[in-house]
Design an enzyme around this catalytic site. Structure first.
Site, mmCIF file in Angstrom:
data_model
loop_
_atom_site.group_PDB
_atom_site.id
_atom_site.type_symbol
_atom_site.label_atom_id
_atom_site.label_comp_id
_atom_site.label_asym_id
_atom_site.label_seq_id
_atom_site.Cartn_x
_atom_site.Cartn_y
_atom_site.Cartn_z
ATOM 1 N N GLN A 77 49.785 76.390 38.072
ATOM 2 C CA GLN A 77 48.612 76.537 36.592
ATOM 3 C C GLN A 77 49.173 77.357 35.115
ATOM 4 O OE1 GLN A 77 45.010 76.199 36.759
ATOM 5 N NE2 GLN A 77 45.064 78.343 35.471
ATOM 6 N N ASP A 119 40.198 95.890 45.579
ATOM 7 C CA ASP A 119 38.656 95.089 44.932
ATOM 8 C C ASP A 119 37.363 95.895 44.679
ATOM 9 O OD1 ASP A 119 38.521 92.665 44.205
ATOM 10 O OD2 ASP A 119 39.754 91.423 45.380
ATOM 11 N N HIS A 154 41.584 87.020 43.726
ATOM 12 C CA HIS A 154 41.880 88.172 43.935
ATOM 13 C C HIS A 154 42.932 88.143 43.678
ATOM 14 C CE1 HIS A 154 37.126 88.715 43.833
ATOM 15 N NE2 HIS A 154 36.746 87.998 42.746
HETATM 16 N N1 UDP Z 1 45.238 78.218 40.425
HETATM 17 C C1 UDP Z 1 46.478 77.522 40.694
HETATM 18 N N2 UDP Z 1 47.001 76.797 40.929
HETATM 19 C C2 UDP Z 1 46.026 75.284 40.731
HETATM 20 C C3 UDP Z 1 45.040 75.905 41.243
HETATM 21 C C4 UDP Z 1 44.401 77.561 40.602
HETATM 22 O O1 UDP Z 1 48.487 78.245 40.238
HETATM 23 O O2 UDP Z 1 45.946 74.242 41.167
HETATM 24 C C5 UDP Z 1 45.560 79.352 40.326
HETATM 25 C C6 UDP Z 1 45.120 79.849 39.053
HETATM 26 O O3 UDP Z 1 46.541 80.066 37.674
HETATM 27 C C7 UDP Z 1 44.301 81.284 38.707
HETATM 28 C C8 UDP Z 1 43.560 81.313 39.989
HETATM 29 O O4 UDP Z 1 44.531 80.162 40.555
HETATM 30 O O5 UDP Z 1 45.503 81.899 38.708
HETATM 31 C C9 UDP Z 1 42.297 80.763 40.105
HETATM 32 O O6 UDP Z 1 41.651 81.816 39.526
HETATM 33 P P1 UDP Z 1 39.750 81.545 38.306
HETATM 34 O O7 UDP Z 1 39.515 82.727 39.251
HETATM 35 O O8 UDP Z 1 39.924 80.322 37.231
HETATM 36 O O9 UDP Z 1 39.161 80.959 39.619
HETATM 37 P P2 UDP Z 1 38.825 80.385 41.570
HETATM 38 O O10 UDP Z 1 39.576 79.938 41.974
HETATM 39 O O11 UDP Z 1 38.462 81.817 41.687
HETATM 40 O O12 UDP Z 1 37.505 80.170 40.982
#
Ligand code: UDP
Length: 474
Positions: free
Chosen positions: A356, A132, A29
């Site tokens: 990512q 949020d 978020h």
């Molecule tokens: N992310 C990242 N590197 C990592 C793991 C996650 O940059 O090693 C980022 C990913 O690009 C995304 C966010 O963290 O923007 C994860 O959000 P998502 O909704 O996919 O999953 P959550 O973490 O909420 O389960």
């Protein structure tokens, strides 16, 4: 609670419209709301000053993104307020850094920050508030101050509509997730377009049990409906006709503004300290040859599942880049004996945080094994990378259906046993199944060609959406 620490500019001194962004304590978020704040400030440099309102440890996670935007001359700032005392350790202020056992404390913190937010907003009197979903009370403060409040949704429209529809039939499904009836497959009511079905076992917990969210859901939805509007990190072409339906029934105004994240070297430290070596490593691999494996910022795997995944990736014989979170590897036994040496030539493990967005944009990446967190689904579609889906919790099983059945740029990684949103009810996905799915996809054929083509098409549309005069840009 101590007074808020103000690092923002003096109210009104710049003559710009002062927009406050309040993300909750979840990395998935924080990241898109910070991206949003930076984009708004960049789009209207003379007119808007964006302030991201966060607690100190969360401020550290977004600091590189904000600093870069500020260095580019955009009016983006951070305003800190104290993280409430809910029994978490020093510096633990979001789901990603809390242990699974302490996750409830993070949710508790989201509930008890209401007075803190209210006094901060009254003190600073911003011109608009983007908050949020869990921070429903900001609609009331905004009304009191006579300014608009917009709800920021970090989840996609398809899943939101599905969860709202399923909430209406909650009395029929409550308590059935772990019983025999969990095998029951529901048709999601009220969705436009094709029929979508889902077993009770794959539904988010708040729909099948009483938890903090089942109590808050209706209140959050009501505040969203009475607020000025809703902002969602998605793009219209990814989720038609659901966007139209959402605009009709769930918001006074709906803005689909994604994808908010722009893949580039500058997204290296987006949301955390990204490991740069993995990009150089990717550059040594042939085009579209690498499987990227990452399960978001907070979901945890058991040591047994992590070992099966390691063995599966090894047996697949494909190059892979795997992000292992510290919680997954906290048990030293996760890597099978000699595994690291055996895969050294074709696999890279990143411990912690990978960039990512930049990874997905790298031409060597050919597929993404994802837990279907909304940001990950959106980022994969926007980068044109097909997904192998492995949902774990919350709305991820619904997002999986968007990726595989509706937007159709992915395929399930495993369908061979009991899947469940509640980890204790789910079967371990065996190494052989992982190897078969990964190798089967990467070795190519009609399925891969089709998914590549579809993912490429989505990436084009995502680019068009955020380009000048595109649907998200507007
Ligand atoms: N992310 C990242 N590197 C990592 C793991 C996650 O940059 O090693 C980022 C990913 O690009 C995304 C966010 O963290 O923007 C994860 O959000 P998502 O909704 O996919 O999953 P959550 O973490 O909420 O389960």
């Amino acid at each position: 609670m101590a007074a808020a620490v103000d690092t923002a500019a003096v109210a009104g001194a710049t003559g710009r419209l002062r927009v406050f962004f309040l993300p909750s304590f979840i990395r998935g978020h924080l990241i898109p709301q910070t991206d949003m704040a930076c984009r708004v400030a960049a789009a209207r440099p003379a007119e808007v000053e964006a302030t991201v309102v966060v607690t100190p440890a969360n401020a550290a996670l977004i600091a590189p993104t904000v600093a870069r935007a500020a260095a580019a001359g955009h009016a983006v700032r951070v305003l800190c307020y104290p993280f409430p005392d809910v029994g978490l350790g020093e510096g633990v202020e979001c789901l990603a850094t809390a242990t699974a056992r302490d996750a409830w404390r993070v949710y508790r913190a989201m509930e008890v920050v209401q007075p803190s937010h209210e006094s901060l907003l009254r003190d600073h009197r911003p011109d608009a508030i983007v908050a949020d979903v869990p921070f429903w009370w900001t609609t009331g403060v905004a009304a009191e101050l006579g300014v608009p409040r917009l709800t920021f949704h970090p989840v996609g429209i398809f899943a939101l509509l599905a969860m709202n529809s399923l909430f209406t039939i909650r009395p029929d499904i409550i308590g059935r997730a772990s019983s025999d009836a969990a095998g029951t497959v529901l048709s999601v009511p009220g969705l436009p377009g094709k029929e979508i079905t889902i077993p009770v076992s794959e539904l988010p917990t708040f729909l099948v049990q009483d938890d903090h969210l089942s109590k808050a859901w209706q209140r959050m939805r009501a505040c969203q409906l009475t607020g000025f509007g809703v902002i969602v990190n998605t793009f219209a072409d990814l989720e038609q006709p659901y966007c139209e339906e959402f605009s009709r029934v769930e918001a006074r105004r709906a803005y689909f503004v994604g994808p908010l994240g722009k893949p580039s070297r500058s997204t290296m430290h987006r949301g955390g300290s990204g490991n740069a070596d993995c990009l150089s490593w990717l550059s040594t691999k042939p085009s579209r040859s690498v499987v990227f494996v990452c399960f978001g910022s907070w979901a945890e795997f058991s040591a047994t599942q992590t070992r099966e995944l390691a063995l599966g990736l090894e047996a697949s014989n494909q190059p892979f880049l795997w992000v292992v979170r510290s919680n997954d590897s906290s048990d030293d036994q996760w890597a099978p004996e000699g595994w690291e040496q055996r895969v050294a030539n074709r696999g890279l493990v990143v411990h912690g945080w990978a960039p990512q967005l930049a990874v997905l944009a790298h031409p060597s990446v050919g597929a993404f094994v994802t837990h279907c967190g909304w940001n990950s689904v959106l980022e994969a579609a926007s980068a044109g990378v097909p997904v192998l889906t492995w949902p774990l919790v919350f709305e991820q099983f619904i997002n999986e259906r968007l990726a595989t059945e509706v937007a159709a740029f992915g395929v399930r990684l495993w369908d061979g046993g009991r899947r469940s949103e509640r980890a204790e009810d789910a079967e371990i996905v065996p190494a052989e199944a992982i190897a078969r799915a990964v190798a089967g996809f990467m070795e190519g054929g009609e399925q891969r060609d089709k998914l590549n083509a579809r993912a490429g098409e989505l990436a084009e549309r995502a680019r068009a959406a955020v380009s000048e005069d595109g649907s998200s840009w507007r």
